[in-house]
Write an enzyme that holds these catalytic residues in place. Structure first.
Site, PDB file in Angstrom:
ATOM      1  N   HIS A  28     125.384 -19.164 -61.338  1.00 19.60           N
ATOM      2  CA  HIS A  28     125.945 -18.579 -60.078  1.00 19.60           C
ATOM      3  C   HIS A  28     126.157 -16.955 -60.267  1.00 19.60           C
ATOM      4  CE1 HIS A  28     130.115 -17.763 -60.975  1.00 19.60           C
ATOM      5  NE2 HIS A  28     130.048 -18.813 -61.822  1.00 19.60           N
ATOM      6  N   CYS A  29     126.107 -16.235 -59.108  1.00 16.10           N
ATOM      7  CA  CYS A  29     126.630 -14.918 -58.932  1.00 16.10           C
ATOM      8  C   CYS A  29     127.629 -15.158 -58.303  1.00 16.10           C
ATOM      9  CB  CYS A  29     125.332 -14.219 -58.546  1.00 16.10           C
ATOM     10  SG  CYS A  29     124.731 -14.431 -56.806  1.00 16.10           S
ATOM     11  N   MET A  30     128.007 -13.697 -57.518  1.00 14.23           N
ATOM     12  CA  MET A  30     129.034 -13.782 -56.790  1.00 14.23           C
ATOM     13  C   MET A  30     129.003 -14.589 -55.401  1.00 14.23           C
ATOM     14  SD  MET A  30     131.869 -11.866 -57.886  1.00 14.23           S
ATOM     15  CE  MET A  30     133.262 -11.077 -57.697  1.00 14.23           C
ATOM     16  N   ARG A  32     126.214 -17.162 -54.666  1.00 15.08           N
ATOM     17  CA  ARG A  32     125.330 -18.214 -54.709  1.00 15.08           C
ATOM     18  C   ARG A  32     125.101 -19.164 -55.750  1.00 15.08           C
ATOM     19  NH1 ARG A  32     120.261 -13.889 -52.917  1.00 15.08           N
ATOM     20  NH2 ARG A  32     121.596 -12.304 -52.721  1.00 15.08           N
TER      21      ARG A  32
END
Length: 656
Positions: A28-30, A32
């Site tokens: 995951h990113c910030m 998604r």
């Protein structure tokens, strides 16, 4: 329990992607959850988009489910914990001890998926992509030259009417020269861009475009059209002929590179390409393409003159579906050809009504669904640019996901198109803008008719949507807690946000970097451009320094250093995203100078980006500043794109 909410959401995502066994890896990113999918045939895209708390779905090299800052890390952690792996680790397949038959079936499914992916890239989609690549770089200069031409026309009319004197002649002539710099030599620019798209030498493409202008052929010298014995005219065959000729040249050049020895390749390949394709262009392409382009322009004129309001309604009605499938790009060379032959394109004002129908539909949704804070927040962000003619945020963020409003918006576009078609002879002298922004580019002083069309499309989209196009689900307030929770992410360096009095009201955002400022809808990433996580602005930086966009408190810093969350005294929750898809770089190109709990001031340095390292990794350096809690925003000012220095005021945000 709060944790159950994230587990339920994670399980729902698994259910719509074919189960954990269909996921190879998950990170995951910030904003998604990013999943590597084994078999896309098992993915239910529409079901994914309907999961409560999911803001959008993006399909690129990974399947990206947009959840928003704060909640995304908890959902991702719940998903990997349920499988028994860590973030980024390979998921076990559905059976690690599959039989030979099962292994064969799995391989067949893999091959089938790969073949299906190939089939999606059809030849006509490749043609549309090429046309888009040829003309998109020219659209800004089309707009600029068109406005210059419009000013020259106004001044000429004033001089003829006696309002201004003959002393304006030189100024008008200069304006016409500036406009002519594009349109007189458009074939050369198109030739260069075509060669770039077809992976050929740009100079050869430009030279072939120039050939169609017949340089050096001065009366009484002529070149005979071999089909009818008449002299060829400069520019005969138009832009369509240039694109076709350069495509042929690209294939000839590639063949010659293979056949000619390296020692003499630089000499003979360009010479033979120009000689062979030049003769082919002059004697075959120009005569044939000339007939095609003239017939095409004549046919469109005939349809509009005979069909009138009916033709306008049909064109306005179906243009949005064309945009949705990317088919509208095929119209670009037709617009250009009509401008070259007629001085304006009568198609563009009619097709622009489709976007106006979207605006009317969005206003109706805003009124009928005012309890749905998430939807009205999206509309607030997308409506101003929609009025100015940028319709994608309204299409993909508002009407299309709801279904019925998209159809009623199309009806509004058809009504506006019928008005334009019924009035007749309303054309645009340049392509690029639509909506209100197209008014200065309307030819021959017919702008008032265009405005009538806009108003009709607004009204048509509004009425059709207000009475028939608002789903009941859109009128119900949604639980936004999952989507916009501002909890500190797991796997980030974070600390509890200090208790601070937040007072709703005016706040200012400054440029986070020095570079090129652009609106959020122009970011080359669907999640940000469609404002799934909020509105704000973006900067393509020319320097690596990143500063705080406002006075406030740092809430969290991602351990990959590519994203920072902060809050402000007036209640804004801000996401600073350094680059696009840079979560994959593991923090290497970034130095962050703040930590969770720090108090920062607008313009204070908070990070450094190694721009060269980011570009070498194949990523874009765009710095995003997004207000993620748009439901708390009463108003946000539009931005003016262009060069900007760090610390310069960009936007004013009023919270409620």
């Amino acid at each position: 329990m709060a944790e159950d909410k994230y587990s339920v959401m994670g399980q729902a995502i698994f259910d719509h992607v074919g189960g954990p066994g269909n996921v190879e890896k998950l990170i995951h990113c910030m904003t998604r959850v990013r999943m590597t999918i084994r078999d896309y045939d098992k993915v239910d895209m529409e079901g994914l988009k309907k999961i409560p708390g999911v803001l959008g779905v993006v399909e690129e090299d990974t399947l990206q489910v947009v959840i928003g800052p704060g909640a995304v890390n908890k959902v991702a952690l719940a998903m990997v914990n349920s499988v028994g792996v860590e973030l980024g680790e390979t998921f076990p397949s559905e059976s690690t001890h599959a039989s030979n038959k099962e292994a064969v079936n799995a391989k067949a499914a893999e091959v089938h998926a790969a073949q299906k992916a190939k089939l999606k890239q059809t030849w006509w989609r490749q043609v549309l992509q090429a046309i888009s690549g040829i003309f998109i770089p020219l659209i800004p200069v089309f707009v600029g030259a068109g406005l210059v031409s419009g000013i020259a026309a106004i001044l000429s009319n004033l001089m003829v009417a006696g309002t201004i004197g003959k002393n304006w002649t030189d100024i008008i002539t200069v304006l016409k020269v500036i406009n002519g710099g594009l349109f007189s030599y458009l074939a050369i620019y198109v030739g260069i861009n075509s060669a770039t798209q077809f992976k050929s030498t740009p100079g050869i493409g430009g030279a072939i475009g120039a050939m169609t202008l017949l340089p050096g052929v001065v009366a009484p010298v002529t070149i005979t059209n071999i089909f009818n014995g008449q002299p060829l005219a400069a520019g005969q065959g138009g832009i369509i002929g240039v694109i076709f000729a350069v495509w042929i040249a690209s294939m000839v050049e590639r063949k010659l590179h293979k056949w000619i020895p390296d020692s003499v390749d630089i000499i003979f390949t360009p010479m033979l390409t120009l000689l062979v394709v030049g003769a082919f262009t002059i004697f075959l392409v120009m005569p044939i393409a000339g007939v095609v382009s003239s017939s095409l322009v004549g046919a469109i004129q005939w349809v509009l003159s005979v069909g009138g309001a009916f033709s306008g309604f049909v064109l306005g009605l179906f243009f949005l579906p064309m945009v949705m499938f990317g088919l509208h790009q095929i119209l670009t060379p037709i617009h250009v050809e009509m401008i070259a032959k007629l001085g304006y394109t009568p198609l563009l004002p009619i097709l622009a009504m489709a976007g106006a129908g979207q605006v009317g539909a969005a206003i109706a949704l805003w009124i009928r669904a005012r309890k749905n804070k998430k939807l009205t927040g999206l509309i607030k962000g997308a409506l101003p640019v929609g009025i100015l003619g940028v319709g994608e945020p309204l299409i993909y963020g508002v009407t299309l996901p709801l279904g019925r409003p998209f159809i009623t918006a199309c009806i509004g576009g058809g009504i506006g198109g019928a008005v334009i078609g019924g009035l007749g002879n309303i054309g645009a002298i340049a392509i690029g803008p639509s909506g209100v922004a197209l008014i200065p580019l309307i030819a021959n002083g017919k702008w008032l008719g265009y405005v009538f069309g806009l108003l009709a499309a607004y009204a048509g989209g509004f009425v059709a949507t207000y009475f028939f196009g608002v789903p009941k689900s859109a009128m119900v307030d949604e639980d936004e807690e999952v989507a916009v929770a501002a909890d500190a992410p797991v796997a980030t360096v974070s600390a509890p946000e200090p208790a601070a009095a937040k007072v709703a009201g005016k706040g200012e955002l400054v440029a986070t970097a020095t570079g090129d400022l652009l609106p959020m809808d122009q970011v080359n990433d669907d999640v940000f451009s469609k404002k799934m996580v909020g509105d704000g602005f973006a900067i393509n930086p020319s320097m690596g320094t990143v500063v705080a966009p406002a006075d406030g408190t740092i809430v969290s810093v991602a351990d990959t250093k590519h994203a920072i969350m902060m809050t402000t005294a007036n209640g804004m929750e801000l996401l600073l995203h350094l680059g696009l898809d840079t979560v994959e770089l593991g923090g290497k190109p970034f130095t962050v100078n703040v930590k969770a709990g720090d108090t920062v001031h607008a313009g204070q340095q908070i990070a450094l980006m190694d721009l060269d390292a980011i570009k070498q990794a194949g990523k874009q350096t765009t710095v995003i500043t997004a207000v993620t809690n748009m439901d708390a925003v009463d108003s946000i000012t539009p931005i003016t794109a262009g060069k900007i220095d760090e610390g310069t005021l960009v936007q004013t945000v009023v919270t409620k």
